[in-house]
Design a protein around this motif. Structure first.
Motif, PDB file in Angstrom:
ATOM      1  N   GLN A  12       1.306 -26.645  33.917  1.00  0.00           N
ATOM      2  CA  GLN A  12       1.846 -28.001  34.424  1.00  0.00           C
ATOM      3  C   GLN A  12       0.702 -28.770  34.200  1.00  0.00           C
ATOM      4  O   GLN A  12      -0.482 -28.673  33.766  1.00  0.00           O
ATOM      5  CB  GLN A  12       2.323 -27.790  36.079  1.00  0.00           C
ATOM      6  CG  GLN A  12       3.566 -26.980  36.068  1.00  0.00           C
ATOM      7  CD  GLN A  12       4.377 -26.986  37.346  1.00  0.00           C
ATOM      8  OE1 GLN A  12       4.140 -28.015  37.934  1.00  0.00           O
ATOM      9  NE2 GLN A  12       4.865 -25.820  37.591  1.00  0.00           N
TER      10      GLN A  12
ATOM     11  N   SER B 175       2.729 -22.934  41.992  1.00  0.00           N
ATOM     12  CA  SER B 175       3.889 -24.060  41.944  1.00  0.00           C
ATOM     13  C   SER B 175       5.017 -23.327  42.090  1.00  0.00           C
ATOM     14  O   SER B 175       5.130 -22.070  42.158  1.00  0.00           O
ATOM     15  CB  SER B 175       3.764 -24.334  40.410  1.00  0.00           C
ATOM     16  OG  SER B 175       4.229 -23.463  39.507  1.00  0.00           O
ATOM     17  N   ALA B 176       6.172 -24.050  42.014  1.00  0.00           N
ATOM     18  CA  ALA B 176       7.439 -23.490  42.280  1.00  0.00           C
ATOM     19  C   ALA B 176       7.968 -22.527  41.105  1.00  0.00           C
ATOM     20  O   ALA B 176       8.661 -21.308  41.200  1.00  0.00           O
ATOM     21  CB  ALA B 176       8.701 -24.388  42.229  1.00  0.00           C
ATOM     22  N   LYS B 177       7.792 -23.015  39.896  1.00  0.00           N
ATOM     23  CA  LYS B 177       8.150 -22.343  38.382  1.00  0.00           C
ATOM     24  C   LYS B 177       7.287 -21.540  37.801  1.00  0.00           C
ATOM     25  O   LYS B 177       7.449 -20.494  37.431  1.00  0.00           O
ATOM     26  CB  LYS B 177       9.011 -23.213  37.772  1.00  0.00           C
ATOM     27  CG  LYS B 177      10.246 -23.959  38.451  1.00  0.00           C
ATOM     28  CD  LYS B 177      11.018 -24.930  37.364  1.00  0.00           C
ATOM     29  CE  LYS B 177      12.153 -25.383  38.163  1.00  0.00           C
ATOM     30  NZ  LYS B 177      12.728 -26.405  36.957  1.00  0.00           N
ATOM     31  N   GLY B 178       5.963 -21.871  38.058  1.00  0.00           N
ATOM     32  CA  GLY B 178       4.990 -21.094  37.344  1.00  0.00           C
ATOM     33  C   GLY B 178       4.729 -21.813  35.957  1.00  0.00           C
ATOM     34  O   GLY B 178       5.536 -22.839  35.444  1.00  0.00           O
TER      35      GLY B 178
ATOM     36  N   SER C   5       7.018 -17.335  44.251  1.00  0.00           N
ATOM     37  CA  SER C   5       7.802 -16.363  44.279  1.00  0.00           C
ATOM     38  C   SER C   5       7.420 -14.766  43.872  1.00  0.00           C
ATOM     39  O   SER C   5       7.457 -13.808  44.305  1.00  0.00           O
ATOM     40  CB  SER C   5       9.338 -16.377  43.881  1.00  0.00           C
ATOM     41  OG  SER C   5       9.313 -16.602  42.254  1.00  0.00           O
ATOM     42  N   THR C   6       6.811 -14.886  42.538  1.00  0.00           N
ATOM     43  CA  THR C   6       6.110 -13.863  42.005  1.00  0.00           C
ATOM     44  C   THR C   6       5.043 -13.279  42.806  1.00  0.00           C
ATOM     45  O   THR C   6       4.774 -12.130  42.980  1.00  0.00           O
ATOM     46  CB  THR C   6       5.587 -13.935  40.489  1.00  0.00           C
ATOM     47  OG1 THR C   6       6.858 -14.639  39.664  1.00  0.00           O
ATOM     48  CG2 THR C   6       5.037 -12.848  39.924  1.00  0.00           C
TER      49      THR C   6
ATOM     50  N   GLU D 173      10.051 -28.083  47.990  1.00  0.00           N
ATOM     51  CA  GLU D 173      10.078 -27.416  46.639  1.00  0.00           C
ATOM     52  C   GLU D 173       9.694 -25.994  46.623  1.00  0.00           C
ATOM     53  O   GLU D 173      10.490 -25.371  46.334  1.00  0.00           O
ATOM     54  CB  GLU D 173       9.109 -28.213  45.807  1.00  0.00           C
ATOM     55  CG  GLU D 173       9.003 -27.915  44.457  1.00  0.00           C
ATOM     56  CD  GLU D 173       8.000 -28.714  43.647  1.00  0.00           C
ATOM     57  OE1 GLU D 173       7.561 -28.124  42.389  1.00  0.00           O
ATOM     58  OE2 GLU D 173       7.717 -29.676  43.859  1.00  0.00           O
TER      59      GLU D 173
ATOM     60  N   ALA E 243       3.916 -18.692  39.647  1.00  0.00           N
ATOM     61  CA  ALA E 243       5.179 -18.925  40.441  1.00  0.00           C
ATOM     62  C   ALA E 243       4.827 -18.325  41.907  1.00  0.00           C
ATOM     63  O   ALA E 243       4.416 -17.200  42.118  1.00  0.00           O
ATOM     64  CB  ALA E 243       6.293 -18.286  39.860  1.00  0.00           C
TER      65      ALA E 243
ATOM     66  N   ASN F 271      15.720 -19.507  46.080  1.00  0.00           N
ATOM     67  CA  ASN F 271      16.559 -19.066  44.909  1.00  0.00           C
ATOM     68  C   ASN F 271      16.249 -17.528  44.337  1.00  0.00           C
ATOM     69  O   ASN F 271      17.017 -16.927  43.670  1.00  0.00           O
ATOM     70  CB  ASN F 271      16.349 -20.032  43.708  1.00  0.00           C
ATOM     71  CG  ASN F 271      16.773 -21.402  44.039  1.00  0.00           C
ATOM     72  OD1 ASN F 271      17.852 -21.592  44.900  1.00  0.00           O
ATOM     73  ND2 ASN F 271      16.245 -22.596  43.571  1.00  0.00           N
ATOM     74  N   SER F 272      14.914 -17.246  44.642  1.00  0.00           N
ATOM     75  CA  SER F 272      14.432 -15.996  44.104  1.00  0.00           C
ATOM     76  C   SER F 272      14.721 -14.768  44.942  1.00  0.00           C
ATOM     77  O   SER F 272      14.636 -13.589  44.700  1.00  0.00           O
ATOM     78  CB  SER F 272      12.876 -15.849  44.039  1.00  0.00           C
ATOM     79  OG  SER F 272      12.476 -16.202  44.992  1.00  0.00           O
TER      80      SER F 272
ATOM     81  N   ALA G 223      12.245 -22.745  45.889  1.00  0.00           N
ATOM     82  CA  ALA G 223      11.978 -21.588  44.781  1.00  0.00           C
ATOM     83  C   ALA G 223      12.159 -20.212  45.472  1.00  0.00           C
ATOM     84  O   ALA G 223      12.649 -19.283  44.853  1.00  0.00           O
ATOM     85  CB  ALA G 223      10.541 -21.844  44.326  1.00  0.00           C
TER      86      ALA G 223
END
Length: 575
Positions: free
Chosen positions: A81, A75-78, A121-122, A148, A119, A155-156, A152
């Protein structure tokens, strides 16, 4: 997994990393791997059953590429969900497929359930961090999620690593809060990605191929860095504005407190005058009674000698009472006047320091050391009116930080200190060249506290802090700082120059074994040929100390000047 054209748009590119989100159970995987030349593959699938099938498919491939299969819901934020299960498993995911009911009337939601996600990005940072160089491609086969996830990564700061994108998107919005082809194309164009218009063969869910050149990646990185720097500057400006407002509020509260104290003192003075009037009334009553008694005594015509003695005693008693009352009233008035005058002087000194230093003014007191505002103003004036080659301080504390900040505020770094030539009989390795402030401290705890504050405030280039335990002086058993060798080295460095040195005596705490009367004899033992300004608080400059120092200077035939003012005593030697 989307079907791959025979001639893939990226078939001529050599990739370092290819990451495939939504890899499914491995259908068409071999064709895709053969079409792309990649050093490392990472296949990610959220469905546990499909992930097992995908791993089985990979194990049967003949391609020798480094292929890693990972089962994870991205997902975008981790974090946790909601997962929406549909009877058609390929449409299950983190978004409700409300728009698909027109295309698939039999589609039914079987129920939501919480699920833990990672996430993106991670996840990508872990993958690319191992071998981040070269070209990297990101395949997102998750219709409706593309915009979406790209947001993410932007932004990261992770997006700039991935210059080749292949993203599946629906022609129209089919998932709640999801995207479509038009929205995704606009987003990628805004991010300086470009395309030649290639798409996959599924008209409902086309694959968009977008590329960012190396030059574009550098420009985007520079732009993002500039935006981040601007945001940081704005945040710093906002923080400093808040600090200034807080300082103004504290100053207003301080002025208000002084006004309140002044009002209380005025009330006490009024009460004292009232008591004086009452005492005068009582004294008059006593006098009236005395006069009446005198008349009675005269009327009785008793022994005149006894009567005279009695009158004399009574007059003396009344005179003593009057003098005592006047002394008490005068003392009270002087105390009130002195207290008010001292507070006004301190307030003026504080305002003077704030005008000179602004928000760079350091706190002048803490638990272990104290520098009053009046002494601080005197130090500032000395530094403004004189160009000192070196400042020597006995007793490190808040005064040390204040001196360093005063030097910065005056913008006066000029000094004559430099290493001596090799012809001298001492080596530069025997002595670290002092900074503009050479501070001695005997208390280890105080030394560590001051050293920590100096390092935190980046004042090491101005302050040379020395730990010098107390030792007996050369000609007496009195204890003083173990600084003789350091002062001798300073004298050697300044030999042959008309150097000017300021010596500040400002103990950090009261110490019965420490004799500041020894300051002059220790200083003259090494630096008697220089122009010396010795400054200490009026309370330390006792009459006995002045007499001892005057006698010492006379014995050494050294000219000197002394003056008092603004709460300090200044002794100038070799003016």
């Amino acid at each position: 997994m989307n079907k791959i054209d025979k001639q893939h748009p990226y078939s001529k590119i050599n990739f370092n990393n290819v990451v495939y989100l939504g890899a499914g159970n491995g259908d068409g995987l071999e064709e895709l791997i053969n079409a792309l030349n990649a050093k490392h593959w990472t296949l990610i699938e959220g469905n546990e059953k499909k992930a097992r099938q995908l791993a089985s498919t990979v194990s049967q491939l003949n391609n020798k590429s480094d292929i890693n299969v990972k089962q994870a819901v991205v997902s975008a934020k981790g974090g946790e969900q909601t997962w929406y299960n549909y009877n058609l498993n390929e449409f299950s995911g983190l978004k409700q497929a409300s728009g698909l009911k027109e295309l698939f009337p039999g589609l039914k939601l079987q129920g939501p359930q919480p699920i833990e996600t990672e996430a993106l990005s991670t996840l990508l940072a872990e993958i690319s961090g191992k071998d981040a160089g070269g070209n990297n491609a990101l395949i997102i086969d998750l219709p409706g999620y593309g915009t979406e996830l790209i947001n993410a990564l932007q932004n990261s700061g992770e997006l700039q690593r991935w210059s080749f994108l292949a993203i599946t998107a629906p022609e129209s919005v089919l998932f709640d809060q999801g995207d479509d082809v038009e929205k995704l194309q606009q987003k990628l164009t805004d991010l300086n990605y470009h395309t030649r218009g290639e798409t996959g063969d599924d008209p409902d869910f086309p694959v968009l191929y977008y590329v960012m050149s190396e030059a574009q990646r550098k420009l985007v990185a520079e732009r993002d860095a500039a935006v981040a720097e601007k945001d940081e500057a704005l945040a710093l400006a906002s923080s400093r504005s808040e600090e200034l407002d807080e300082a103004k509020q504290k100053n207003a509260e301080w002025v208000s407190s002084l006004k309140s104290e002044k009002k209380d003192l005025e009330q006490k003075l009024q009460e004292s005058w009232k008591q004086l009037k009452q005492a005068q009334t009582q004294a008059q009553r006593y006098k009236n009674e005395s006069d009446e008694l005198q008349k009675k005594l005269e009327a009785t015509e008793k022994n005149s000698e006894q009567l005279a003695k009695l009158n004399e005693r009574m007059d003396s008693m009344f005179e003593q009472q009057r003098l005592q009352l006047e002394q008490a009233i005068n003392a009270l008035g002087q105390h009130i006047t002195q207290t008010s005058s001292q507070q006004v002087t301190e307030l003026k000194a504080r305002l003077s320091l704030e005008r000179s230093f602004g928000r760079n003014l350091v706190e002048l007191s803490d638990n272990n050391s104290n520098l009053n505002e009046i002494t601080a103003v005197s130090l500032t004036q000395q530094l403004e009116e004189n160009s000192y080659d070196l400042i020597i301080e006995f007793g490190a504390g808040k005064s040390t930080e204040f001196l360093a900040n005063a030097i910065i505020n005056n913008h006066n770094p000029n000094r004559q200190l430099e290493n001596k030539s090799a012809s001298n009989d001492f080596s530069a390795s025997d002595f670290d060249l002092p900074q503009q402030v050479l501070s001695f401290e005997y208390d280890k705890k105080q030394f560590n506290a001051v050293k920590k504050r100096i390092e935190q405030n980046n004042l090491q280039s101005l302050v040379d802090l020395k730990y010098t335990p107390l030792v007996p002086t050369e000609h007496s058993s009195h204890l003083f700082y173990d600084c003789a060798r350091t002062l001798t080295n300073v004298a050697n460095l300044l030999e042959g120059r008309e150097a000017k040195v300021l010596i500040v005596v400002n103990p950090s705490s009261e110490q019965s074994g420490l004799h500041y009367e020894s300051t002059l004899s220790v200083i003259l033992g090494s630096l008697s040929a220089l122009q010396l300004d010795i400054l200490l608080n009026n309370s330390m400059a006792t009459k006995a100390l002045q007499q001892d120092w005057s006698q010492l200077l006379k014995c050494r035939s050294l000219p000197s000047e002394e003056k008092r003012g603004n709460g300090v005593y200044l002794l100038r030697i070799n003016p």
